[in-house]
Design a protein around this motif. Sequence first.
Motif, mmCIF file in Angstrom:
data_model
loop_
_atom_site.group_PDB
_atom_site.id
_atom_site.type_symbol
_atom_site.label_atom_id
_atom_site.label_comp_id
_atom_site.label_asym_id
_atom_site.label_seq_id
_atom_site.Cartn_x
_atom_site.Cartn_y
_atom_site.Cartn_z
ATOM 1 N N THR A 322 0.866 -1.053 0.095
ATOM 2 C CA THR A 322 -0.019 0.008 0.081
ATOM 3 C C THR A 322 0.859 1.226 -0.123
ATOM 4 N N MET A 323 0.540 2.132 0.749
ATOM 5 C CA MET A 323 1.390 3.463 0.551
ATOM 6 C C MET A 323 1.456 4.125 2.305
ATOM 7 N N MET A 324 2.169 4.908 2.094
ATOM 8 C CA MET A 324 2.508 5.892 3.580
ATOM 9 C C MET A 324 1.338 6.825 3.436
ATOM 10 N N GLY A 325 1.254 7.454 2.217
ATOM 11 C CA GLY A 325 0.482 8.464 1.975
ATOM 12 C C GLY A 325 0.448 9.711 2.849
ATOM 13 N N SER A 326 -0.872 10.295 3.557
ATOM 14 C CA SER A 326 -0.737 11.295 4.434
ATOM 15 C C SER A 326 -0.474 10.762 5.963
ATOM 16 N N GLY A 327 -0.499 9.667 6.009
ATOM 17 C CA GLY A 327 -0.215 8.870 7.435
ATOM 18 C C GLY A 327 -1.580 8.892 8.070
ATOM 19 N N GLY A 328 -2.733 8.853 7.353
ATOM 20 C CA GLY A 328 -3.982 8.458 8.008
ATOM 21 C C GLY A 328 -4.370 7.118 8.159
ATOM 22 N N PHE A 329 -4.020 6.551 9.472
ATOM 23 C CA PHE A 329 -4.036 5.073 9.704
ATOM 24 C C PHE A 329 -5.505 4.503 10.110
ATOM 25 N N ILE A 330 -6.230 3.933 9.250
ATOM 26 C CA ILE A 330 -7.569 3.445 9.527
ATOM 27 C C ILE A 330 -7.522 1.906 9.816
ATOM 28 N N VAL A 331 -7.897 1.383 10.899
ATOM 29 C CA VAL A 331 -7.729 0.057 11.475
ATOM 30 C C VAL A 331 -9.354 -0.529 11.233
ATOM 31 N N LEU A 332 -9.535 -1.618 10.498
ATOM 32 C CA LEU A 332 -10.948 -2.236 10.400
ATOM 33 C C LEU A 332 -10.610 -3.737 11.189
ATOM 34 N N ASP A 333 -11.543 -3.881 12.207
ATOM 35 C CA ASP A 333 -11.666 -5.338 12.825
ATOM 36 C C ASP A 333 -12.452 -6.159 12.263
ATOM 37 N N GLU A 334 -12.446 -7.528 12.726
ATOM 38 C CA GLU A 334 -13.305 -8.602 11.893
ATOM 39 C C GLU A 334 -14.745 -8.350 11.711
ATOM 40 N N ASP A 335 -15.263 -7.368 12.613
ATOM 41 C CA ASP A 335 -16.732 -7.186 12.003
ATOM 42 C C ASP A 335 -16.993 -6.373 11.033
ATOM 43 N N GLN A 336 -16.020 -5.442 10.407
ATOM 44 C CA GLN A 336 -16.214 -4.577 9.403
ATOM 45 C C GLN A 336 -16.573 -5.024 7.940
ATOM 46 N N SER A 337 -17.451 -4.418 7.419
ATOM 47 C CA SER A 337 -17.748 -5.019 5.852
ATOM 48 C C SER A 337 -16.972 -4.119 5.203
ATOM 49 N N ILE A 338 -16.253 -4.893 4.202
ATOM 50 C CA ILE A 338 -15.479 -4.112 3.042
ATOM 51 C C ILE A 338 -16.091 -3.676 2.222
ATOM 52 N N VAL A 339 -17.296 -4.102 1.647
ATOM 53 C CA VAL A 339 -18.179 -3.508 0.666
ATOM 54 C C VAL A 339 -18.875 -2.568 1.245
ATOM 55 N N GLU A 340 -19.299 -2.286 2.569
ATOM 56 C CA GLU A 340 -19.782 -1.300 2.974
ATOM 57 C C GLU A 340 -18.791 -0.112 2.942
ATOM 58 N N HIS A 341 -17.654 -0.241 3.781
ATOM 59 C CA HIS A 341 -16.625 0.659 3.806
ATOM 60 C C HIS A 341 -16.206 1.213 2.580
ATOM 61 N N THR A 342 -16.098 0.189 1.299
ATOM 62 C CA THR A 342 -15.587 0.863 -0.065
ATOM 63 C C THR A 342 -16.951 1.624 -0.549
ATOM 64 N N MET A 343 -18.140 1.359 -0.299
ATOM 65 C CA MET A 343 -19.140 2.026 -0.653
ATOM 66 C C MET A 343 -19.246 3.565 -0.065
ATOM 67 N N THR A 344 -18.805 3.490 1.103
ATOM 68 C CA THR A 344 -18.943 4.953 1.635
ATOM 69 C C THR A 344 -17.703 5.838 1.204
ATOM 70 N N LEU A 345 -16.591 5.145 1.056
ATOM 71 C CA LEU A 345 -15.496 5.941 0.376
ATOM 72 C C LEU A 345 -16.086 6.537 -1.074
ATOM 73 N N ALA A 346 -16.606 5.381 -2.004
ATOM 74 C CA ALA A 346 -16.904 5.962 -3.378
ATOM 75 C C ALA A 346 -17.929 6.905 -3.288
ATOM 76 N N ARG A 347 -18.808 6.961 -2.257
ATOM 77 C CA ARG A 347 -19.748 8.203 -2.195
ATOM 78 C C ARG A 347 -19.168 9.320 -1.960
ATOM 79 N N PHE A 348 -18.049 9.492 -0.919
ATOM 80 C CA PHE A 348 -17.186 10.479 -0.892
ATOM 81 C C PHE A 348 -16.508 11.162 -1.883
ATOM 82 N N TYR A 349 -16.015 10.140 -2.878
ATOM 83 C CA TYR A 349 -15.248 10.539 -3.923
ATOM 84 C C TYR A 349 -16.249 11.088 -5.062
ATOM 85 N N ALA A 350 -17.315 10.452 -5.101
ATOM 86 C CA ALA A 350 -18.308 11.041 -6.203
ATOM 87 C C ALA A 350 -18.786 12.356 -5.819
ATOM 88 N N HIS A 351 -18.900 12.633 -4.436
ATOM 89 C CA HIS A 351 -19.330 13.967 -4.012
ATOM 90 C C HIS A 351 -18.476 15.061 -4.163
#
Length: 441
Positions: A322-351
């Motif tokens: 992956t990349m160091m990027g801006s250093g915004g380190f987001i941790v997802l545990d076993e209960d998180q949905s990758i599909v939901e998470h990706t959808m949320t990000l996609a909404r952000f970039y579309a906006h």
Amino acid sequence: MSKKLLLKDAHIEGIRYFDVYRKQGGYNAVEKALKMTPEEILEEVKTSGLRGRGGAGFPTGMKWSFLAKPEGVPRHLVVNADESEPGTFKDRYLMEYIPHLLIEGMIISSFCLGSNASYIYIRGEYSWIPDILEQAIEEAKQAGFLGKNILGTGFDLEIYVQRGAGAYICGEETALLESLEGRRGNPRLKPPFPAVKGLWERPTVVNNVESIAAVVPIINITGAEYAKIGVGRSTGTKLISACGNINKPGVYEIDMTITVEEFIYSDEYCGGIPNGKRLKACIPGGSSVPIVPANLLLRTINGEPRYMNYESLADGGFATGTMMGSGGFIVLDEDQSIVEHTMTLARFYAHESCGQCTPCREGTPWMYKILKKIHSGQGTMEDIDLLWDIQRKIEGNTICPLGDAAAWPVAAAIRHFRDEFEWYVKNPELSQKQNYGLANY
Ligand code: L3W
Ligand code: SF4
């Protein structure tokens, strides 16, 4: 324990104010730098190996040396404080708690670059911080570190704070310059780079808040000493803003020699994952960088430990690293949905797409629409392939990096978690009620 350069005094009460900051050795670096020549300061920054802390990691000394110097044309330093990358809040911390570190870094950098009018462009949502910065500027002026004939050297400098109106795209350097000039924040085509044609077509250096703050310790301890901290081309210290499923969210200063595992699990940093849950994935550099599953996050493809630095995080290229990027380190545990998470990000970039380029303008909402369809249990296997196809057509085909930033999270999610996308397609009733994370991980 990581060495602290930027946050070493952050715990001191009243460090936001000039007198307290000065008592801790604040503005000593300005006194030292103004006795040097601009060329000597540039040499120190180059020797330090400092790389841009906004996301791209471009060598700061090299950027400064690209600054054009046509006769009689003013030059500018612009600090990019439009910190809008989801998961990134380290510049906010610096400006809110130690504003004089930024002002001190700006005075040294402006002197080196020959800027007599420098700017801080700050995101609109940080509504309370401009007042803090303006107070720090006023205090520095009263003490003779800003304004006319600073410390009797003949160097004049004014610093202006400009508020943005809350658009992510204004963090892209050329959109920022457009906005600073009073126009809509639409990115410009590069080249010409701002170093040649920037603010009002004048040579301009645009640097992130943390990059400019780092100039202070570089001058204090010398570039050579700064370069000894860290490893390889990841010199000095880096601020990481950590959030998500961790026990101790916050801003940490690391020296880039620690492993990712230590950063997540040690009490000095994130303190592990709440309720003993397992680590599922992480986005280590702000939402634009590829998400990585736990196994590849902690170890590289060769089974080596992965470290919190530019090279190690990127080890394996996009397919695995992956990349160091801006250093915004987001941790997802076993209960998180990758599909939901990706959808949320996609909404952000579309906006946030400015709409100038067709692949980004049309592709980002299209990706969001498909992700919403899959997430709601109405997707098909073809939708997953279509999503993959759309992100590929956006990447590399746009004016600014927002297109890539929107494509990479989708690409990495499908690459590493395709089975989860397929689960949503195969289990339409379940997907309405529970996340894949809970059901299958
Ligand atoms: C003169 C050349 N200057 C490059 C300069 C250029 C810029 C810097 C890096 O995007 C990334 C993006 C986000 N002559 C030059 C030259 N420069 N060649 O060097 O340029 P570049 O194009 O590599 O990156 P960029 O356009 O600055 C930044 C990613 O960072 N990101 C960050 C997002 C948001 C934040 C935040 O909220 N704080 O950082 C996260 O990953 O996606 O890829 O100054 O002018 N020949
Ligand atoms: Fe605008 Fe997106 Fe094109 Fe960037 S990539 S210029 S945000 S349309």
